[in-house]
Design a protein around this motif. Structure first.
Motif, PDB file in Angstrom:
ATOM      1  N   LYS A 291       0.620  -0.743  -0.330  1.00 48.32           N
ATOM      2  CA  LYS A 291       0.187   0.099  -0.180  1.00 48.32           C
ATOM      3  C   LYS A 291       1.214   0.941   0.031  1.00 48.32           C
ATOM      4  N   TYR A 292       0.677   2.516  -0.495  1.00 48.55           N
ATOM      5  CA  TYR A 292       1.038   3.557  -0.611  1.00 48.55           C
ATOM      6  C   TYR A 292       0.022   4.706  -1.111  1.00 48.55           C
ATOM      7  N   MET A 293       0.506   5.415  -0.121  1.00 48.57           N
ATOM      8  CA  MET A 293      -0.595   6.533   0.143  1.00 48.57           C
ATOM      9  C   MET A 293       0.058   7.684  -0.733  1.00 48.57           C
ATOM     10  N   LEU A 294      -0.758   8.126  -1.200  1.00 53.10           N
ATOM     11  CA  LEU A 294      -0.241   9.850  -2.185  1.00 53.10           C
ATOM     12  C   LEU A 294      -1.084  10.980  -1.921  1.00 53.10           C
ATOM     13  N   ILE A 295      -0.233  11.835  -1.180  1.00 49.14           N
ATOM     14  CA  ILE A 295      -0.777  12.414   0.283  1.00 49.14           C
ATOM     15  C   ILE A 295      -0.886  14.113  -0.657  1.00 49.14           C
ATOM     16  N   MET A 296      -2.017  14.065  -0.742  1.00 51.65           N
ATOM     17  CA  MET A 296      -2.200  15.661  -1.556  1.00 51.65           C
ATOM     18  C   MET A 296      -1.485  17.588  -0.844  1.00 51.65           C
ATOM     19  N   ARG A 297      -0.606  17.361  -0.989  1.00 52.36           N
ATOM     20  CA  ARG A 297       0.088  18.692  -0.530  1.00 52.36           C
ATOM     21  C   ARG A 297      -0.642  20.211  -1.587  1.00 52.36           C
ATOM     22  N   GLY A 298      -0.910  21.186  -0.919  1.00 53.43           N
ATOM     23  CA  GLY A 298      -1.495  22.223  -1.052  1.00 53.43           C
ATOM     24  C   GLY A 298      -0.563  23.642  -1.267  1.00 53.43           C
ATOM     25  N   THR A 299      -0.638  24.233  -1.632  1.00 52.62           N
ATOM     26  CA  THR A 299      -0.295  25.920  -0.836  1.00 52.62           C
ATOM     27  C   THR A 299      -1.582  26.630  -0.952  1.00 52.62           C
ATOM     28  N   ASP A 300      -1.313  27.669  -0.574  1.00 52.52           N
ATOM     29  CA  ASP A 300      -2.656  28.740  -0.843  1.00 52.52           C
ATOM     30  C   ASP A 300      -2.694  29.065  -2.142  1.00 52.52           C
ATOM     31  N   GLU A 301      -1.726  29.333  -2.923  1.00 57.54           N
ATOM     32  CA  GLU A 301      -1.906  30.055  -4.240  1.00 57.54           C
ATOM     33  C   GLU A 301      -2.807  28.197  -4.881  1.00 57.54           C
ATOM     34  N   SER A 302      -2.523  27.174  -4.927  1.00 58.25           N
ATOM     35  CA  SER A 302      -2.954  26.106  -5.811  1.00 58.25           C
ATOM     36  C   SER A 302      -4.186  26.098  -5.264  1.00 58.25           C
ATOM     37  N   ASN A 303      -4.546  25.948  -3.684  1.00 54.43           N
ATOM     38  CA  ASN A 303      -5.547  25.854  -3.414  1.00 54.43           C
ATOM     39  C   ASN A 303      -6.844  26.891  -4.077  1.00 54.43           C
TER      40      ASN A 303
ATOM     41  N   VAL B 208      -1.989  12.785 -10.683  1.00 53.55           N
ATOM     42  CA  VAL B 208      -3.188  13.318 -10.069  1.00 53.55           C
ATOM     43  C   VAL B 208      -3.440  14.318 -11.010  1.00 53.55           C
ATOM     44  N   PRO B 209      -5.018  14.309 -10.311  1.00 52.14           N
ATOM     45  CA  PRO B 209      -5.752  16.111 -11.059  1.00 52.14           C
ATOM     46  C   PRO B 209      -5.584  16.713 -10.339  1.00 52.14           C
ATOM     47  N   ALA B 210      -3.661  18.032  -9.941  1.00 53.67           N
ATOM     48  CA  ALA B 210      -3.119  18.498  -8.984  1.00 53.67           C
ATOM     49  C   ALA B 210      -3.748  20.202 -10.281  1.00 53.67           C
ATOM     50  N   PRO B 211      -3.753  21.816  -9.418  1.00 57.86           N
ATOM     51  CA  PRO B 211      -3.804  22.218  -9.769  1.00 57.86           C
ATOM     52  C   PRO B 211      -2.239  22.917  -9.535  1.00 57.86           C
ATOM     53  N   ARG B 212      -1.477  23.645 -10.359  1.00 54.71           N
ATOM     54  CA  ARG B 212      -0.051  24.019 -10.601  1.00 54.71           C
ATOM     55  C   ARG B 212       0.362  24.244  -9.001  1.00 54.71           C
ATOM     56  N   GLY B 213       1.342  23.928  -8.321  1.00 52.52           N
ATOM     57  CA  GLY B 213       2.573  24.600  -8.011  1.00 52.52           C
ATOM     58  C   GLY B 213       1.613  23.519  -6.683  1.00 52.52           C
ATOM     59  N   ALA B 214       0.797  22.751  -6.795  1.00 56.01           N
ATOM     60  CA  ALA B 214       0.893  21.423  -5.561  1.00 56.01           C
ATOM     61  C   ALA B 214       1.503  20.737  -5.970  1.00 56.01           C
TER      62      ALA B 214
END
Length: 123
Positions: free
Chosen positions: A3-15, A99-105
């Motif tokens: 098992k692997y966890m893909l942990i989503m990390r964002g910044t104020d800007e990417s959020n 992973v569908p993630a915004p720029r900066g995440a």
């Protein structure tokens, strides 16, 4: 399989970028989860509420201190996760790149140890 966890990390800007087109992000996330499910690697996925609605319990002193969010440092906030059961770290990384993630995440990839790998306490 591990098992692997893909942990989503964002910044104020990417959020903020994600929230600007939240309907598109939700659609892309649903498609990603469907892809994980079809590939047979999906275990779980969850997003988290706004950090301003959370609290931090700090154990630095003699007694725990509870502080309302948002947290002191908001450069990289833990926003959610995908939990996968895959054959290797490399396979987890390949999924993380999709992973569908915004720029900066960022997506942190971490293995979840099996129960027999965790030190047991004799009772």
């Amino acid at each position: 399989m591990s098992k692997y966890m893909l942990i989503m990390r964002g910044t104020d800007e990417s959020n903020a970028a994600m929230m600007a087109d939240i309907d598109e992000m939700i659609a892309r996330s649903r498609q990603f989860i469907e892809d994980l499910f079809k590939a047979g690697v999906y275990v779980a996925a969850e997003g988290l509420d706004d950090p301003g609605k959370g609290v931090v319990v700090d154990f630095s002193g003699e007694v725990p201190v509870v502080t309302d969010g948002p947290y002191g440092e908001t450069k990289e906030l833990f926003g959610g996760f995908f939990l996968l059961d895959v054959a290797s770290k490399q396979e987890a990384v390949e999924w993380a790149k999709r992973v569908p993630a915004p720029r900066g995440a960022k997506v942190e990839v971490r293995r979840v140890p099996e129960s027999d790998e965790v030190p047991q306490v004799d009772q």
